[in-house]
Design a protein around this motif. Structure first.
Motif, PDB file in Angstrom:
ATOM      1  N   THR A   1       0.854  -1.189   0.000  1.00 15.23           N
ATOM      2  CA  THR A   1       0.000   0.000   0.000  1.00 15.23           C
ATOM      3  C   THR A   1       0.888   1.237   0.000  1.00 15.23           C
TER       4      THR A   1
ATOM      5  N   HIS B   1       3.036   2.957 -14.112  1.00 11.74           N
ATOM      6  CA  HIS B   1       4.232   2.181 -14.445  1.00 11.74           C
ATOM      7  C   HIS B   1       4.407   1.054 -13.418  1.00 11.74           C
ATOM      8  N   THR B   2       4.473   1.452 -12.130  1.00 12.44           N
ATOM      9  CA  THR B   2       4.592   0.437 -11.064  1.00 12.44           C
ATOM     10  C   THR B   2       3.398   0.470 -10.117  1.00 12.44           C
ATOM     11  N   SER B   3       2.511   1.438 -10.287  1.00 12.86           N
ATOM     12  CA  SER B   3       1.392   1.599  -9.338  1.00 12.86           C
ATOM     13  C   SER B   3       0.054   1.251  -9.977  1.00 12.86           C
TER      14      SER B   3
ATOM     15  N   VAL C   1       1.628  -0.423  -4.972  1.00 14.29           N
ATOM     16  CA  VAL C   1       2.802  -0.479  -5.844  1.00 14.29           C
ATOM     17  C   VAL C   1       3.275  -1.928  -5.934  1.00 14.29           C
TER      18      VAL C   1
HETATM   19  C1  LIG Z   1       5.360   2.374  -1.827  1.00 14.38           C
HETATM   20  C2  LIG Z   1       6.883   2.354  -2.019  1.00 14.38           C
HETATM   21  C3  LIG Z   1       7.331   0.953  -2.498  1.00 14.38           C
HETATM   22  C4  LIG Z   1       7.226   3.375  -3.097  1.00 14.38           C
HETATM   23  O1  LIG Z   1       8.614   3.392  -3.230  1.00 14.38           O
HETATM   24  P1  LIG Z   1       9.345   4.647  -3.906  1.00 14.38           P
HETATM   25  O2  LIG Z   1      10.789   4.326  -3.942  1.00 14.38           O
HETATM   26  O3  LIG Z   1       8.895   5.886  -3.241  1.00 14.38           O
HETATM   27  O4  LIG Z   1       8.811   4.541  -5.392  1.00 14.38           O
HETATM   28  P2  LIG Z   1       8.524   5.643  -6.479  1.00 14.38           P
HETATM   29  O5  LIG Z   1       8.704   7.045  -6.007  1.00 14.38           O
HETATM   30  O6  LIG Z   1       9.298   5.189  -7.676  1.00 14.38           O
HETATM   31  O7  LIG Z   1       6.971   5.445  -6.752  1.00 14.38           O
HETATM   32  C5  LIG Z   1       6.498   4.221  -7.275  1.00 14.38           C
HETATM   33  C6  LIG Z   1       5.090   4.438  -7.764  1.00 14.38           C
HETATM   34  O8  LIG Z   1       4.242   4.690  -6.654  1.00 14.38           O
HETATM   35  C7  LIG Z   1       3.549   5.914  -6.820  1.00 14.38           C
HETATM   36  N1  LIG Z   1       3.421   6.515  -5.496  1.00 14.38           N
HETATM   37  C8  LIG Z   1       4.312   6.488  -4.512  1.00 14.38           C
HETATM   38  N2  LIG Z   1       3.848   7.142  -3.426  1.00 14.38           N
HETATM   39  C9  LIG Z   1       2.600   7.578  -3.767  1.00 14.38           C
HETATM   40  C10 LIG Z   1       1.602   8.347  -3.088  1.00 14.38           C
HETATM   41  N3  LIG Z   1       1.786   8.769  -1.841  1.00 14.38           N
HETATM   42  N4  LIG Z   1       0.476   8.609  -3.739  1.00 14.38           N
HETATM   43  C11 LIG Z   1       0.262   8.185  -5.007  1.00 14.38           C
HETATM   44  N5  LIG Z   1       1.171   7.455  -5.702  1.00 14.38           N
HETATM   45  C12 LIG Z   1       2.347   7.176  -5.085  1.00 14.38           C
HETATM   46  C13 LIG Z   1       4.411   6.731  -7.762  1.00 14.38           C
HETATM   47  O9  LIG Z   1       3.656   7.711  -8.432  1.00 14.38           O
HETATM   48  C14 LIG Z   1       4.919   5.633  -8.688  1.00 14.38           C
HETATM   49  O10 LIG Z   1       3.895   5.297  -9.616  1.00 14.38           O
HETATM   50  P3  LIG Z   1       4.233   4.865 -11.162  1.00 14.38           P
HETATM   51  O11 LIG Z   1       5.443   3.983 -11.166  1.00 14.38           O
HETATM   52  O12 LIG Z   1       2.999   4.107 -11.603  1.00 14.38           O
HETATM   53  O13 LIG Z   1       4.437   6.127 -11.921  1.00 14.38           O
HETATM   54  C15 LIG Z   1       7.645   2.722  -0.703  1.00 14.38           C
HETATM   55  O14 LIG Z   1       7.342   4.070  -0.359  1.00 14.38           O
HETATM   56  C16 LIG Z   1       7.276   1.806   0.442  1.00 14.38           C
HETATM   57  O15 LIG Z   1       7.768   0.685   0.540  1.00 14.38           O
HETATM   58  N6  LIG Z   1       6.394   2.294   1.343  1.00 14.38           N
HETATM   59  C17 LIG Z   1       5.925   1.468   2.463  1.00 14.38           C
HETATM   60  C18 LIG Z   1       4.796   0.563   2.000  1.00 14.38           C
HETATM   61  C19 LIG Z   1       4.188  -0.171   3.137  1.00 14.38           C
HETATM   62  O16 LIG Z   1       4.870  -0.671   4.029  1.00 14.38           O
HETATM   63  N7  LIG Z   1       2.878  -0.243   3.134  1.00 14.38           N
HETATM   64  C20 LIG Z   1       2.154  -0.971   4.156  1.00 14.38           C
HETATM   65  C21 LIG Z   1       1.094  -0.134   4.758  1.00 14.38           C
HETATM   66  S1  LIG Z   1       1.721   1.171   5.775  1.00 14.38           S
END
Ligand SMILES: CC(C)(COP(=O)(O)OP(=O)(O)OC[C@H]1O[C@@H](n2cnc3c(N)ncnc32)[C@H](O)[C@@H]1OP(=O)(O)O)[C@@H](O)C(=O)NCCC(=O)NCCS
Length: 126
Positions: free
Chosen positions: A48, A77-79, A108
């Protein structure tokens, strides 16, 4: 498959002091359905990233039948964006469904190290 549906009944232990479903419980149901929807669609692990604009329109009384439906509405792309709607069946059995809550969950697709990876499907092929 881009749609997942789950049905639940509201038990007293899931209610607040006003006899209606606790909001956190409904959010957990919505997250579960959204997660299954995204996982099935992506075919790989997902996490999430965000939840947008969750709205609760009406209280859901104990004993209600609730359907929670998740649908992939956008693939990046990844989401993936998953719209989740919780509806309540008409207690008189008329078959009417009333929208009680909705939200958009963003997931994602990730690899084994938890790094974002490409979603290998498009909505057109779902
Ligand atoms: C989600 C996560 C993998 C994203 O990693 P990141 O290195 O920030 O990745 P990126 O910035 O390349 O974003 C990846 C994609 O997510 C989207 N995204 C990331 N944060 C977002 C947000 N807050 N809102 C909307 N989209 C978001 C980006 O737009 C991108 O989309 P695309 O590839 O389709 O264009 C990372 O932040 C993470 O592991 N978070 C914790 C997740 C978790 O533990 N969740 C459990 C519930 S708390």
């Amino acid at each position: 498959m881009k749609i997942t549906k789950m049905s639940r009944v509201v038990f007293p232990k899931q209610a607040n002091q006003r006899g209606a479903l606790f909001g956190g419980e409904l959010m957990a149901w919505m997250d579960e359905v959204a997660g299954v929807t995204a996982r099935r669609f992506a075919g790989c692990d997902i996490v999430t990233a965000a939840v947008e604009k969750i709205q609760f329109y009406r209280p859901i009384p104990v004993g209600s039948f609730v359907d929670v439906t998740g649908e992939v509405v956008h693939v990046g792309h990844t989401s993936m964006r998953i719209r989740v709607a919780a509806t309540m069946e008409d207690p008189d059995g008329g078959g009417e469904e009333t929208l009680m809550a909705d939200a958009v969950f963003i997931y994602v697709a990730v690899d084994e190290e938890g790094r974002p990876q490409t979603v290998g499907r498009t909505l057109e092929k779902a």
